[in-house]
Design a protein around this motif. Structure first.
Motif, PDB file in Angstrom:
ATOM      1  N   ALA A 103       0.476  -1.253   0.313  1.00  0.00           N
ATOM      2  CA  ALA A 103      -0.291   0.222  -0.348  1.00  0.00           C
ATOM      3  C   ALA A 103       0.765   1.040  -0.642  1.00  0.00           C
ATOM      4  N   GLU A 104       1.831   1.053   0.393  1.00  0.00           N
ATOM      5  CA  GLU A 104       3.207   2.766   0.811  1.00  0.00           C
ATOM      6  C   GLU A 104       3.305   2.392  -0.116  1.00  0.00           C
ATOM      7  N   LEU A 105       3.787   1.930  -1.259  1.00  0.00           N
ATOM      8  CA  LEU A 105       4.638   1.567  -2.703  1.00  0.00           C
ATOM      9  C   LEU A 105       3.082   2.152  -3.438  1.00  0.00           C
ATOM     10  N   LEU A 106       2.600   1.664  -3.322  1.00  0.00           N
ATOM     11  CA  LEU A 106       1.326   1.900  -4.319  1.00  0.00           C
ATOM     12  C   LEU A 106       1.131   3.690  -4.684  1.00  0.00           C
ATOM     13  N   LEU A 107       1.194   4.027  -2.936  1.00  0.00           N
ATOM     14  CA  LEU A 107       0.454   5.417  -2.721  1.00  0.00           C
ATOM     15  C   LEU A 107       1.679   6.354  -3.198  1.00  0.00           C
ATOM     16  N   LYS A 108       3.231   6.309  -3.217  1.00  0.00           N
ATOM     17  CA  LYS A 108       3.730   6.799  -3.280  1.00  0.00           C
ATOM     18  C   LYS A 108       3.499   6.427  -4.929  1.00  0.00           C
ATOM     19  N   ALA A 109       3.471   5.317  -5.773  1.00  0.00           N
ATOM     20  CA  ALA A 109       3.498   5.770  -8.052  1.00  0.00           C
ATOM     21  C   ALA A 109       2.175   6.388  -8.045  1.00  0.00           C
ATOM     22  N   ALA A 110       1.379   6.307  -7.127  1.00  0.00           N
ATOM     23  CA  ALA A 110       0.021   7.060  -7.236  1.00  0.00           C
ATOM     24  C   ALA A 110       0.643   9.297  -6.853  1.00  0.00           C
ATOM     25  N   ASP A 111       0.970   8.805  -6.504  1.00  0.00           N
ATOM     26  CA  ASP A 111       1.263  10.456  -6.546  1.00  0.00           C
ATOM     27  C   ASP A 111       2.674  11.097  -7.562  1.00  0.00           C
ATOM     28  N   GLU A 112       2.669   9.696  -8.164  1.00  0.00           N
ATOM     29  CA  GLU A 112       4.130  10.353  -9.168  1.00  0.00           C
ATOM     30  C   GLU A 112       3.357   9.984 -10.425  1.00  0.00           C
ATOM     31  N   LEU A 113       2.514   9.442 -10.012  1.00  0.00           N
ATOM     32  CA  LEU A 113       1.065   9.590 -12.208  1.00  0.00           C
ATOM     33  C   LEU A 113       0.666  10.289 -11.934  1.00  0.00           C
ATOM     34  N   SER A 114      -0.013  10.930 -10.634  1.00  0.00           N
ATOM     35  CA  SER A 114      -0.763  12.323 -11.511  1.00  0.00           C
ATOM     36  C   SER A 114       0.258  13.432 -11.766  1.00  0.00           C
ATOM     37  N   VAL A 115       1.684  13.723 -11.505  1.00  0.00           N
ATOM     38  CA  VAL A 115       2.564  14.210 -11.908  1.00  0.00           C
ATOM     39  C   VAL A 115       2.630  14.083 -13.325  1.00  0.00           C
ATOM     40  N   ARG A 116       2.770  12.682 -13.921  1.00  0.00           N
ATOM     41  CA  ARG A 116       3.336  12.513 -15.167  1.00  0.00           C
ATOM     42  C   ARG A 116       2.535  12.101 -16.183  1.00  0.00           C
ATOM     43  N   CYS A 117       0.700  12.535 -15.496  1.00  0.00           N
ATOM     44  CA  CYS A 117      -0.460  11.864 -16.411  1.00  0.00           C
ATOM     45  C   CYS A 117      -1.535  12.621 -15.599  1.00  0.00           C
ATOM     46  N   PRO A 118      -1.736  14.459 -16.110  1.00  0.00           N
ATOM     47  CA  PRO A 118      -2.706  14.849 -15.214  1.00  0.00           C
ATOM     48  C   PRO A 118      -4.103  14.150 -15.527  1.00  0.00           C
ATOM     49  N   GLY A 119      -5.075  14.196 -14.666  1.00  0.00           N
ATOM     50  CA  GLY A 119      -6.192  14.401 -15.360  1.00  0.00           C
ATOM     51  C   GLY A 119      -6.438  12.644 -14.755  1.00  0.00           C
ATOM     52  N   SER A 120      -5.300  11.800 -14.282  1.00  0.00           N
ATOM     53  CA  SER A 120      -5.756  10.583 -13.823  1.00  0.00           C
ATOM     54  C   SER A 120      -5.912  10.731 -12.262  1.00  0.00           C
ATOM     55  N   GLU A 121      -5.943   9.493 -12.367  1.00  0.00           N
ATOM     56  CA  GLU A 121      -6.441   9.333 -10.323  1.00  0.00           C
ATOM     57  C   GLU A 121      -6.847   8.257  -9.993  1.00  0.00           C
ATOM     58  N   VAL A 122      -6.070   7.529  -9.306  1.00  0.00           N
ATOM     59  CA  VAL A 122      -5.679   6.113  -8.581  1.00  0.00           C
ATOM     60  C   VAL A 122      -5.714   5.752  -7.117  1.00  0.00           C
ATOM     61  N   ARG A 123      -6.920   5.229  -7.074  1.00  0.00           N
ATOM     62  CA  ARG A 123      -7.743   4.603  -6.275  1.00  0.00           C
ATOM     63  C   ARG A 123      -7.122   3.153  -5.765  1.00  0.00           C
ATOM     64  N   ILE A 124      -6.725   2.774  -4.453  1.00  0.00           N
ATOM     65  CA  ILE A 124      -6.410   1.547  -3.527  1.00  0.00           C
ATOM     66  C   ILE A 124      -7.459   1.061  -2.749  1.00  0.00           C
TER      67      ILE A 124
END
Length: 290
Positions: A103-124
């Motif tokens: 879960a910790e790994l995924l939350l960090k990746a989710a933050d990075e994805l929001s920067v790289r891909c504006p308009g994306s959202e990750v729900r875990i």
């Protein structure tokens, strides 16, 4: 004003240094100077004061910077949003995890994805070990990070991102808690608490026989919390990764080293026909934990 003129002006207004500006823009320094002089001629006033020691903005340059910067930033956001839409990297990505470490790994990746891909959202969401592959097959999640092995024809498995030493959880009054070492052969003298996972997963993590062929009694738990409670009640023992003790330590339970089975590995898993651009972008961000 053309875009390259706007970028040259705003970059120089930030750097106040022609060489650094040329390096950031990937242009020759003379080209930057030429662009700024052309812009000044068009406006009819100097935008920068230049000396051998420093470069500073003139009052006209300061006003132009303050007026241009918000519009330039909005233009860049619009271009990034359009590019993301073209790549299919906008929208919601649902991601599952089976351990707090993941879960910790995924939350960090989710933050990075929001920067790289504006308009994306990750729900875990947490995936229960009682139904480890049900949510991904039903489409409740697009991707999950889970314990290996996963050997299913409809699912793809990515590189290992977490590797952990194995621990054997026993009640503090269990005879194993007083032993110098506990081996695979010793498991025949207790009950091993496991989960309703595929047979190959069961055999990898929870063998039914010792090396000499003695049977190892099994007891199935509905989820990890239930397994930990069963250990705490003295009904059996179970396995977990070493770092899980940080999240699940109990005063009635002892975590013993158990190097006699392979280390526990976690990797991303997704449907073979479900590697969308958004899943691909997320997989590129996931990096192994050191």
């Amino acid at each position: 004003m053309e875009r390259h003129e706007m970028e040259a002006f705003l970059t120089l207004a930030e750097e106040l240094h022609f060489r650094r500006t040329s390096e950031r823009l990937g242009l020759a320094q003379g080209r930057v100077s030429q662009t700024i002089r052309k812009l000044e001629r068009h406006i009819g006033a100097p935008l920068f004061e230049r000396t051998s020691r420093k470069v500073t903005l003139t009052p006209v340059g300061e006003r132009l910077r303050d007026d241009l910067l918000p519009a330039y930033q909005q233009m860049r956001r619009a271009l990034a949003d359009a590019a993301a839409a073209a790549r299919g990297t906008r929208g919601v990505l649902r991601v599952g995890y089976s351990s707090p470490m993941a879960a910790e790994l995924l939350l960090k990746a989710a933050d990075e994805l929001s920067v790289r891909c504006p308009g994306s959202e990750v729900r875990i969401r947490e995936i229960q070990l009682s139904d480890p592959l049900g949510p991904i097959r039903s489409g409740q999640v697009h991707l999950q990070v889970t314990e290996l092995p996963v050997d299913e024809p409809d699912l793809a498995v990515g590189p290992v991102v977490i590797t952990e030493d194995r621990r054997l959880l026993v009640h503090r009054d269990h005879p194993f808690a007083r032993s110098a070492t506990v081996t695979l052969e010793d498991l025949a003298a207790t009950t091993l608490i496991t989960f309703a996972a595929p047979p190959y997963w069961q055999e990898f993590h929870c063998p039914r026989q010792t090396p000499s062929g003695r049977p190892v009694p099994h007891l199935v738990a509905g989820n990890w919390q239930e397994a930990a409670a069963m250990v705490g009640a003295g009904r059996g023992v179970t396995f977990a990764s070493a770092r899980a003790e940080q999240y699940h330590a109990r005063p009635d339970t002892v975590w013993l080293p158990f190097p006699h089975l392979p280390r526990i590995e976690y990797a991303p898993v997704w449907p073979r026909d479900g590697r969308t651009p958004l899943v691909e972008a997320f997989l590129q961000i996931l990096k192994p934990v050191k």
